[in-house]
Design a protein around this motif. Structure first.
Motif, PDB file in Angstrom:
ATOM      1  N   PRO A 140       2.831  19.855 -17.935  1.00  0.00           N
ATOM      2  CA  PRO A 140       2.999  18.699 -18.814  1.00  0.00           C
ATOM      3  C   PRO A 140       4.438  18.503 -19.267  1.00  0.00           C
ATOM      4  O   PRO A 140       4.939  17.375 -19.314  1.00  0.00           O
ATOM      5  N   LEU A 141       5.131  19.610 -19.598  1.00  0.00           N
ATOM      6  CA  LEU A 141       6.533  19.500 -20.006  1.00  0.00           C
ATOM      7  C   LEU A 141       7.389  18.986 -18.859  1.00  0.00           C
ATOM      8  O   LEU A 141       8.250  18.119 -19.066  1.00  0.00           O
ATOM      9  N   ALA A 142       7.172  19.494 -17.650  1.00  0.00           N
ATOM     10  CA  ALA A 142       7.945  19.041 -16.487  1.00  0.00           C
ATOM     11  C   ALA A 142       7.742  17.557 -16.250  1.00  0.00           C
ATOM     12  O   ALA A 142       8.704  16.816 -15.968  1.00  0.00           O
ATOM     13  N   ASN A 143       6.506  17.084 -16.367  1.00  0.00           N
ATOM     14  CA  ASN A 143       6.240  15.659 -16.183  1.00  0.00           C
ATOM     15  C   ASN A 143       6.800  14.827 -17.324  1.00  0.00           C
ATOM     16  O   ASN A 143       7.232  13.687 -17.117  1.00  0.00           O
ATOM     17  N   ALA A 144       6.811  15.381 -18.526  1.00  0.00           N
ATOM     18  CA  ALA A 144       7.424  14.674 -19.653  1.00  0.00           C
ATOM     19  C   ALA A 144       8.928  14.515 -19.437  1.00  0.00           C
ATOM     20  O   ALA A 144       9.511  13.450 -19.720  1.00  0.00           O
ATOM     21  N   ILE A 145       9.574  15.558 -18.922  1.00  0.00           N
ATOM     22  CA  ILE A 145      11.016  15.480 -18.627  1.00  0.00           C
ATOM     23  C   ILE A 145      11.279  14.412 -17.582  1.00  0.00           C
ATOM     24  O   ILE A 145      12.207  13.606 -17.718  1.00  0.00           O
ATOM     25  N   SER A 146      10.455  14.375 -16.522  1.00  0.00           N
ATOM     26  CA  SER A 146      10.661  13.376 -15.471  1.00  0.00           C
ATOM     27  C   SER A 146      10.472  11.966 -16.010  1.00  0.00           C
ATOM     28  O   SER A 146      11.203  11.045 -15.632  1.00  0.00           O
TER      29      SER A 146
ATOM     30  N   ILE B 141       2.467   6.879 -12.372  1.00  0.00           N
ATOM     31  CA  ILE B 141       1.421   6.763 -13.396  1.00  0.00           C
ATOM     32  C   ILE B 141       0.733   8.102 -13.617  1.00  0.00           C
ATOM     33  O   ILE B 141       0.470   8.511 -14.757  1.00  0.00           O
ATOM     34  N   PHE B 142       0.452   8.815 -12.525  1.00  0.00           N
ATOM     35  CA  PHE B 142      -0.222  10.108 -12.632  1.00  0.00           C
ATOM     36  C   PHE B 142       0.648  11.114 -13.368  1.00  0.00           C
ATOM     37  O   PHE B 142       0.147  11.932 -14.162  1.00  0.00           O
ATOM     38  N   SER B 143       1.972  11.065 -13.122  1.00  0.00           N
ATOM     39  CA  SER B 143       2.889  11.980 -13.806  1.00  0.00           C
ATOM     40  C   SER B 143       2.890  11.720 -15.312  1.00  0.00           C
ATOM     41  O   SER B 143       2.891  12.661 -16.118  1.00  0.00           O
ATOM     42  N   ILE B 144       2.883  10.442 -15.697  1.00  0.00           N
ATOM     43  CA  ILE B 144       2.859  10.098 -17.125  1.00  0.00           C
ATOM     44  C   ILE B 144       1.564  10.586 -17.768  1.00  0.00           C
ATOM     45  O   ILE B 144       1.575  11.165 -18.862  1.00  0.00           O
ATOM     46  N   LEU B 145       0.434  10.373 -17.079  1.00  0.00           N
ATOM     47  CA  LEU B 145      -0.848  10.816 -17.622  1.00  0.00           C
ATOM     48  C   LEU B 145      -0.903  12.335 -17.738  1.00  0.00           C
ATOM     49  O   LEU B 145      -1.411  12.879 -18.725  1.00  0.00           O
ATOM     50  N   LEU B 146      -0.355  13.030 -16.730  1.00  0.00           N
ATOM     51  CA  LEU B 146      -0.371  14.494 -16.748  1.00  0.00           C
ATOM     52  C   LEU B 146       0.483  15.049 -17.883  1.00  0.00           C
ATOM     53  O   LEU B 146       0.185  16.108 -18.437  1.00  0.00           O
ATOM     54  N   SER B 147       1.547  14.331 -18.232  1.00  0.00           N
ATOM     55  CA  SER B 147       2.406  14.790 -19.334  1.00  0.00           C
ATOM     56  C   SER B 147       1.708  14.709 -20.690  1.00  0.00           C
ATOM     57  O   SER B 147       2.178  15.295 -21.666  1.00  0.00           O
ATOM     58  N   LEU B 148       0.586  13.993 -20.749  1.00  0.00           N
ATOM     59  CA  LEU B 148      -0.152  13.835 -22.005  1.00  0.00           C
ATOM     60  C   LEU B 148      -1.336  14.796 -22.099  1.00  0.00           C
ATOM     61  O   LEU B 148      -2.168  14.671 -22.999  1.00  0.00           O
ATOM     62  N   THR B 149      -1.420  15.750 -21.163  1.00  0.00           N
ATOM     63  CA  THR B 149      -2.527  16.702 -21.150  1.00  0.00           C
ATOM     64  C   THR B 149      -2.007  18.120 -21.396  1.00  0.00           C
ATOM     65  O   THR B 149      -0.804  18.335 -21.567  1.00  0.00           O
TER      66      THR B 149
ATOM     67  N   LEU C 208       0.824  -1.207   0.000  1.00  0.00           N
ATOM     68  CA  LEU C 208       0.000   0.000   0.000  1.00  0.00           C
ATOM     69  C   LEU C 208       0.862   1.264   0.000  1.00  0.00           C
ATOM     70  O   LEU C 208       0.568   2.227  -0.711  1.00  0.00           O
ATOM     71  N   ILE C 209       1.923   1.252   0.807  1.00  0.00           N
ATOM     72  CA  ILE C 209       2.831   2.403   0.842  1.00  0.00           C
ATOM     73  C   ILE C 209       3.506   2.584  -0.518  1.00  0.00           C
ATOM     74  O   ILE C 209       3.627   3.708  -1.027  1.00  0.00           O
ATOM     75  N   TYR C 210       3.940   1.477  -1.133  1.00  0.00           N
ATOM     76  CA  TYR C 210       4.575   1.547  -2.456  1.00  0.00           C
ATOM     77  C   TYR C 210       3.605   2.117  -3.499  1.00  0.00           C
ATOM     78  O   TYR C 210       3.973   2.983  -4.307  1.00  0.00           O
ATOM     79  N   LEU C 211       2.365   1.636  -3.485  1.00  0.00           N
ATOM     80  CA  LEU C 211       1.375   2.123  -4.445  1.00  0.00           C
ATOM     81  C   LEU C 211       1.098   3.613  -4.257  1.00  0.00           C
ATOM     82  O   LEU C 211       0.972   4.362  -5.233  1.00  0.00           O
ATOM     83  N   ALA C 212       1.045   4.036  -2.984  1.00  0.00           N
ATOM     84  CA  ALA C 212       0.714   5.437  -2.703  1.00  0.00           C
ATOM     85  C   ALA C 212       1.871   6.375  -2.979  1.00  0.00           C
ATOM     86  O   ALA C 212       1.677   7.496  -3.455  1.00  0.00           O
ATOM     87  N   VAL C 213       3.106   5.927  -2.680  1.00  0.00           N
ATOM     88  CA  VAL C 213       4.267   6.813  -2.742  1.00  0.00           C
ATOM     89  C   VAL C 213       4.996   6.732  -4.080  1.00  0.00           C
ATOM     90  O   VAL C 213       5.562   7.725  -4.547  1.00  0.00           O
ATOM     91  N   VAL C 214       4.984   5.562  -4.721  1.00  0.00           N
ATOM     92  CA  VAL C 214       5.770   5.369  -5.946  1.00  0.00           C
ATOM     93  C   VAL C 214       4.887   5.141  -7.175  1.00  0.00           C
ATOM     94  O   VAL C 214       4.949   5.890  -8.156  1.00  0.00           O
ATOM     95  N   ALA C 215       4.056   4.097  -7.124  1.00  0.00           N
ATOM     96  CA  ALA C 215       3.318   3.688  -8.322  1.00  0.00           C
ATOM     97  C   ALA C 215       2.312   4.745  -8.767  1.00  0.00           C
ATOM     98  O   ALA C 215       2.307   5.150  -9.942  1.00  0.00           O
ATOM     99  N   PHE C 216       1.465   5.217  -7.855  1.00  0.00           N
ATOM    100  CA  PHE C 216       0.443   6.199  -8.237  1.00  0.00           C
ATOM    101  C   PHE C 216       1.051   7.504  -8.749  1.00  0.00           C
ATOM    102  O   PHE C 216       0.651   8.005  -9.811  1.00  0.00           O
ATOM    103  N   PRO C 217       2.049   8.112  -8.036  1.00  0.00           N
ATOM    104  CA  PRO C 217       2.641   9.343  -8.586  1.00  0.00           C
ATOM    105  C   PRO C 217       3.291   9.144  -9.945  1.00  0.00           C
ATOM    106  O   PRO C 217       3.234  10.048 -10.798  1.00  0.00           O
TER     107      PRO C 217
END
Length: 300
Positions: A268-274, A31-39, A20-29
């Protein structure tokens, strides 16, 4: 419930908090960062914002094709740091660890070990500020010494501002790898080295035929740490140069920060760079592991 089912349930219950900690701290951010880079998100609330639209890979295309070439210059500086880390810090740390473990220095081994490791317990921000005064300022100690030796060399050094940064990075993290190598060298059975000495082996033979093969796995691990650390270098460069002059010391993490939080925010650019930083790190780590399998030995 059978004993096997109870055991599985116990394992799942013990692992659940970490998952749960891994999903909240690593996996979700991630995936969310990748999705945000596409908006086209440019600020304000994220969820329920009717202005957010999916624009695909526009941020990635702009990042790779924008005329100023900020991404490529930042990537080049990161590759300089990777090279200094993998081919500078690790070999130097290994040599220092070998000297200390073999007690080639008869006196003051504890003192030298402490002094070499000391930069790792100092905040990178403090080190950046100190070396900014020593290296970067126009009337710094470094520049004054260069003027005394060769006044014309000041212009050459000014055109290569990454050199002082790389020197500081080399000095700062070599002690970290030295401690890792030293700890693993002390695990090697002294009887093996003693037997080699009895058979007439000199220090170079011990180094290349005993120590290096035994340290292959550790070298690969240190290389992975060096690569991942080099790609997320931020605090030292931000305190020392802030990416200047004219972006010549900008790295990807600093480019990402400036895109998100300085001037007109481009999230979006910042998330694309990351995202690209993560992909580059994964590729370099895979290459490092494969090179280790091909050319390395087995850790004893």
């Amino acid at each position: 419930m059978t004993a096997k089912s109870e055991r599985r349930f116990s394992y799942a219950l013990l692992v659940l908090p970490a998952v749960l900690i891994y999903l909240a701290v690593v996996a979700f951010p991630t995936i969310f960062s990748i999705l945000l880079s596409l908006t086209n998100y440019n600020g304000g609330k994220i969820f329920g914002n009717p202005n957010i639209k999916f624009v695909g890979f526009n941020s990635y295309i702009w990042m790779f094709t924008e005329p100023t070439g900020n991404f490529y210059s930042s990537l080049k500086n990161n590759m300089y740091i990777v090279a200094v880390s993998v081919f500078g810090q690790i070999p130097l740390g290994f040599i220092l660890a070998y000297i200390l473990s073999r007690k080639l220095i008869k006196r003051g081994t504890t003192f030298f070990q402490t002094m070499i490791f000391l930069p790792n317990v100092i905040s990178p921000i403090i080190i950046g500020v100190l070396f900014k005064a020593f290296f970067v300022s126009p009337h710094s100690v470094y520049m004054e010494l260069v003027r005394l030796i060769d006044p014309e060399a000041v212009f050459t050094i000014g055109a290569r501002p990454m050199i002082p940064v790389l020197i500081v990075i080399l000095w700062m993290f070599t002690g970290f790898y030295m401690i890792i190598f030293l700890a693993n060298m002390q695990r090697i059975d002294p009887a093996i080295i003693e037997a080699a000495r009895i058979d007439g082996a000199n220090e170079s033979t011990i180094l290349f035929n005993i120590m290096l093969p035994a340290m292959t796995g550790v070298i690969i691990t240190c290389s992975i740490l060096a690569i991942s650390g080099s790609l997320r270098t931020f605090d030292l460069i931000y305190a020392m140069t802030m990416g200047g002059p004219a972006g010549q010391t900008r790295v990807l993490s600093l480019f990402m920060y400036q895109s998100a939080f300085q001037g007109a925010a481009n999230y979006p650019l910042a998330n694309a760079i990351s995202t690209v930083m993560v992909l580059i790190s994964i590729v370099l780590i895979i290459v490092t592991r494969q090179m280790g399998k091909i050319f390395g030995g087995k850790e004893e």
